[in-house]
Scaffold this motif. Structure first.
Motif, PDB file in Angstrom:
ATOM      1  N   ASP A 106       0.850  -1.158  -0.040  1.00  0.00           N
ATOM      2  CA  ASP A 106       0.046  -0.185   0.065  1.00  0.00           C
ATOM      3  C   ASP A 106       0.864   1.312  -0.035  1.00  0.00           C
ATOM      4  O   ASP A 106       0.622   2.464   0.587  1.00  0.00           O
ATOM      5  CB  ASP A 106      -0.912  -0.178   1.256  1.00  0.00           C
ATOM      6  CG  ASP A 106      -2.034  -1.035   1.102  1.00  0.00           C
ATOM      7  OD1 ASP A 106      -2.334  -1.520  -0.169  1.00  0.00           O
ATOM      8  OD2 ASP A 106      -2.385  -1.712   2.124  1.00  0.00           O
ATOM      9  N   ASP A 107       1.932   1.275  -0.815  1.00  0.00           N
ATOM     10  CA  ASP A 107       2.915   2.322  -1.023  1.00  0.00           C
ATOM     11  C   ASP A 107       3.617   2.747   0.253  1.00  0.00           C
ATOM     12  O   ASP A 107       4.081   3.810   0.425  1.00  0.00           O
ATOM     13  CB  ASP A 107       2.234   3.750  -1.459  1.00  0.00           C
ATOM     14  CG  ASP A 107       2.734   4.271  -2.595  1.00  0.00           C
ATOM     15  OD1 ASP A 107       3.886   4.108  -3.100  1.00  0.00           O
ATOM     16  OD2 ASP A 107       2.472   5.436  -2.762  1.00  0.00           O
TER      17      ASP A 107
ATOM     18  N   PHE B 234       2.166   5.116  -5.589  1.00  0.00           N
ATOM     19  CA  PHE B 234       3.282   5.458  -6.613  1.00  0.00           C
ATOM     20  C   PHE B 234       4.179   4.358  -6.676  1.00  0.00           C
ATOM     21  O   PHE B 234       4.943   4.042  -7.893  1.00  0.00           O
ATOM     22  CB  PHE B 234       3.988   6.547  -5.757  1.00  0.00           C
ATOM     23  CG  PHE B 234       5.249   7.147  -6.605  1.00  0.00           C
ATOM     24  CD1 PHE B 234       5.057   7.510  -7.995  1.00  0.00           C
ATOM     25  CD2 PHE B 234       6.461   6.898  -6.230  1.00  0.00           C
ATOM     26  CE1 PHE B 234       6.209   8.083  -8.563  1.00  0.00           C
ATOM     27  CE2 PHE B 234       7.495   7.420  -6.585  1.00  0.00           C
ATOM     28  CZ  PHE B 234       7.480   7.706  -8.040  1.00  0.00           C
ATOM     29  N   THR B 235       4.609   3.460  -5.583  1.00  0.00           N
ATOM     30  CA  THR B 235       5.538   2.281  -5.654  1.00  0.00           C
ATOM     31  C   THR B 235       4.566   1.164  -5.528  1.00  0.00           C
ATOM     32  O   THR B 235       3.784   0.776  -4.667  1.00  0.00           O
ATOM     33  CB  THR B 235       6.446   2.333  -4.317  1.00  0.00           C
ATOM     34  OG1 THR B 235       7.150   3.536  -4.571  1.00  0.00           O
ATOM     35  CG2 THR B 235       7.475   1.134  -4.819  1.00  0.00           C
TER      36      THR B 235
ATOM     37  N   GLY C 230      15.242   3.676  -7.361  1.00  0.00           N
ATOM     38  CA  GLY C 230      15.199   5.159  -7.954  1.00  0.00           C
ATOM     39  C   GLY C 230      14.052   5.957  -7.346  1.00  0.00           C
ATOM     40  O   GLY C 230      13.218   5.264  -6.944  1.00  0.00           O
ATOM     41  N   ASP C 231      14.100   7.377  -7.006  1.00  0.00           N
ATOM     42  CA  ASP C 231      13.204   8.136  -6.289  1.00  0.00           C
ATOM     43  C   ASP C 231      11.939   8.022  -7.226  1.00  0.00           C
ATOM     44  O   ASP C 231      10.736   8.302  -6.733  1.00  0.00           O
ATOM     45  CB  ASP C 231      13.629   9.244  -6.065  1.00  0.00           C
ATOM     46  CG  ASP C 231      14.405   9.385  -4.541  1.00  0.00           C
ATOM     47  OD1 ASP C 231      14.608   8.342  -4.166  1.00  0.00           O
ATOM     48  OD2 ASP C 231      14.953  10.540  -4.454  1.00  0.00           O
ATOM     49  N   ASN C 232      12.082   8.091  -8.606  1.00  0.00           N
ATOM     50  CA  ASN C 232      11.099   8.189  -9.574  1.00  0.00           C
ATOM     51  C   ASN C 232      10.492   6.648  -9.960  1.00  0.00           C
ATOM     52  O   ASN C 232      11.039   6.210 -10.788  1.00  0.00           O
ATOM     53  CB  ASN C 232      11.523   8.850 -11.003  1.00  0.00           C
ATOM     54  CG  ASN C 232      10.353   9.073 -11.792  1.00  0.00           C
ATOM     55  OD1 ASN C 232       9.153   8.488 -11.626  1.00  0.00           O
ATOM     56  ND2 ASN C 232      10.623   9.457 -12.845  1.00  0.00           N
ATOM     57  N   ARG C 233       9.997   6.063  -9.029  1.00  0.00           N
ATOM     58  CA  ARG C 233       9.729   4.613  -8.988  1.00  0.00           C
ATOM     59  C   ARG C 233       9.025   3.911 -10.254  1.00  0.00           C
ATOM     60  O   ARG C 233       9.278   2.689 -10.547  1.00  0.00           O
ATOM     61  CB  ARG C 233       8.767   4.134  -7.576  1.00  0.00           C
ATOM     62  CG  ARG C 233       9.574   4.493  -6.329  1.00  0.00           C
ATOM     63  CD  ARG C 233      10.428   3.731  -5.995  1.00  0.00           C
ATOM     64  NE  ARG C 233      11.430   4.442  -5.049  1.00  0.00           N
ATOM     65  CZ  ARG C 233      11.170   4.133  -3.576  1.00  0.00           C
ATOM     66  NH1 ARG C 233      10.166   3.498  -3.243  1.00  0.00           N
ATOM     67  NH2 ARG C 233      12.151   5.018  -2.837  1.00  0.00           N
TER      68      ARG C 233
ATOM     69  N   ASP D 133       9.925  10.583   3.203  1.00  0.00           N
ATOM     70  CA  ASP D 133       9.402  11.896   2.682  1.00  0.00           C
ATOM     71  C   ASP D 133       9.829  12.382   1.449  1.00  0.00           C
ATOM     72  O   ASP D 133       9.132  13.201   0.798  1.00  0.00           O
ATOM     73  CB  ASP D 133       9.704  12.930   4.021  1.00  0.00           C
ATOM     74  CG  ASP D 133       9.277  12.385   5.283  1.00  0.00           C
ATOM     75  OD1 ASP D 133       8.291  11.924   5.351  1.00  0.00           O
ATOM     76  OD2 ASP D 133       9.942  12.824   6.367  1.00  0.00           O
ATOM     77  N   TYR D 134      10.948  12.016   0.941  1.00  0.00           N
ATOM     78  CA  TYR D 134      11.435  12.242  -0.206  1.00  0.00           C
ATOM     79  C   TYR D 134      10.641  11.886  -1.471  1.00  0.00           C
ATOM     80  O   TYR D 134      10.708  12.455  -2.441  1.00  0.00           O
ATOM     81  CB  TYR D 134      12.659  12.094  -0.663  1.00  0.00           C
ATOM     82  CG  TYR D 134      12.889  10.476  -0.342  1.00  0.00           C
ATOM     83  CD1 TYR D 134      12.874   9.613  -1.392  1.00  0.00           C
ATOM     84  CD2 TYR D 134      13.324  10.029   0.959  1.00  0.00           C
ATOM     85  CE1 TYR D 134      12.866   8.148  -1.176  1.00  0.00           C
ATOM     86  CE2 TYR D 134      13.730   8.413   1.060  1.00  0.00           C
ATOM     87  CZ  TYR D 134      13.338   7.765   0.146  1.00  0.00           C
ATOM     88  OH  TYR D 134      13.449   6.473   0.213  1.00  0.00           O
ATOM     89  N   LEU D 135       9.346  11.121  -1.041  1.00  0.00           N
ATOM     90  CA  LEU D 135       8.612  10.797  -2.260  1.00  0.00           C
ATOM     91  C   LEU D 135       7.112  11.341  -2.166  1.00  0.00           C
ATOM     92  O   LEU D 135       6.427  11.177  -3.161  1.00  0.00           O
ATOM     93  CB  LEU D 135       8.276   9.076  -2.208  1.00  0.00           C
ATOM     94  CG  LEU D 135       9.413   8.057  -2.358  1.00  0.00           C
ATOM     95  CD1 LEU D 135       9.140   6.938  -2.232  1.00  0.00           C
ATOM     96  CD2 LEU D 135      10.305   8.356  -3.694  1.00  0.00           C
TER      97      LEU D 135
END
Length: 191
Positions: free
Chosen positions: A103-104, A130-131, A154-157, A116-118
């Motif tokens: 659940d992300d 998102f993930t 990667g942060d951009n999952r 928090d960076y996401l």
């Protein structure tokens, strides 16, 4: 008298040239040592770390003692992904960790971990995950991160080739920790 002045001038020029040559040699050696063993810079290609780091940004990587130090969770690292490419990713799993996404939310050793960076990406997905959910075993056939390895994302999952695709990253393949972005100048920041 003229030849005495001329000889002094010649010695002075030779001394100046020698001093300049020594300074240049010291600078070259120190630059080589710093780049080879302490710091290096990279240009980031791709969007896998956006918005943390953007395509085309230049970053400084701290290599000092990194190969003998264990990375920390959430370090941004550069590593040799293959013979031609180095990747930049975020460490989310350390040796011995069990991890999964549900659940992300990232769970490490059954404890939810805040990322928090996401937040920026999650807002863009308007409540959609998102993930995508996964377990370590599903993506690597292992239940824990093996000794001598880390699990990176990667942060951009949605747009990242990372440990979900390439598996664990051996510690010896890590070049170093990202310390700062320095180009373009308006985007200078430390990590």
């Amino acid at each position: 008298m003229k030849s005495d002045t001329s000889a002094k001038a010649s010695r002075s020029v030779k001394r100046t040239v020698w001093n300049v040559a020594r300074i240049i040699a010291v600078v070259v050696v120190l630059s080589f040592v710093a780049r080879e063993f302490l710091f290096t810079n990279y240009i980031v290609y791709g969007k896998s770390m956006m918005p943390t780091i953007h395509d085309g940004e230049r970053i400084i990587v701290n290599k000092f003692n990194y190969e003998i130090n264990q990375p920390n969770r959430f370090d941004l690292i550069i590593f040799h992904a293959n013979e031609e490419s180095d990747y930049i990713k975020r460490v989310v799993g350390l040796p011995g960790d069990e991890l999964y996404y549900e659940d992300d939310i990232l769970y490490v050793n059954d404890e939810p971990i805040s990322e928090d960076y996401l937040d920026y990406h999650r807002e863009q997905y308007d409540g959609e995950p998102f993930t995508e959910d996964f377990t370590l075993e599903e993506v690597t056939s292992e239940t824990v991160v093996p000794d001598g390895h880390v699990f990176v994302l990667g942060d951009n999952r949605q747009n990242s080739v990372d440990s979900r695709d390439i598996g664990f990253v051996p510690l010896e393949e890590i070049v170093g920790r990202v310390n700062m972005a320095f180009w373009p100048p308006k985007s200078v920041r430390f990590f």
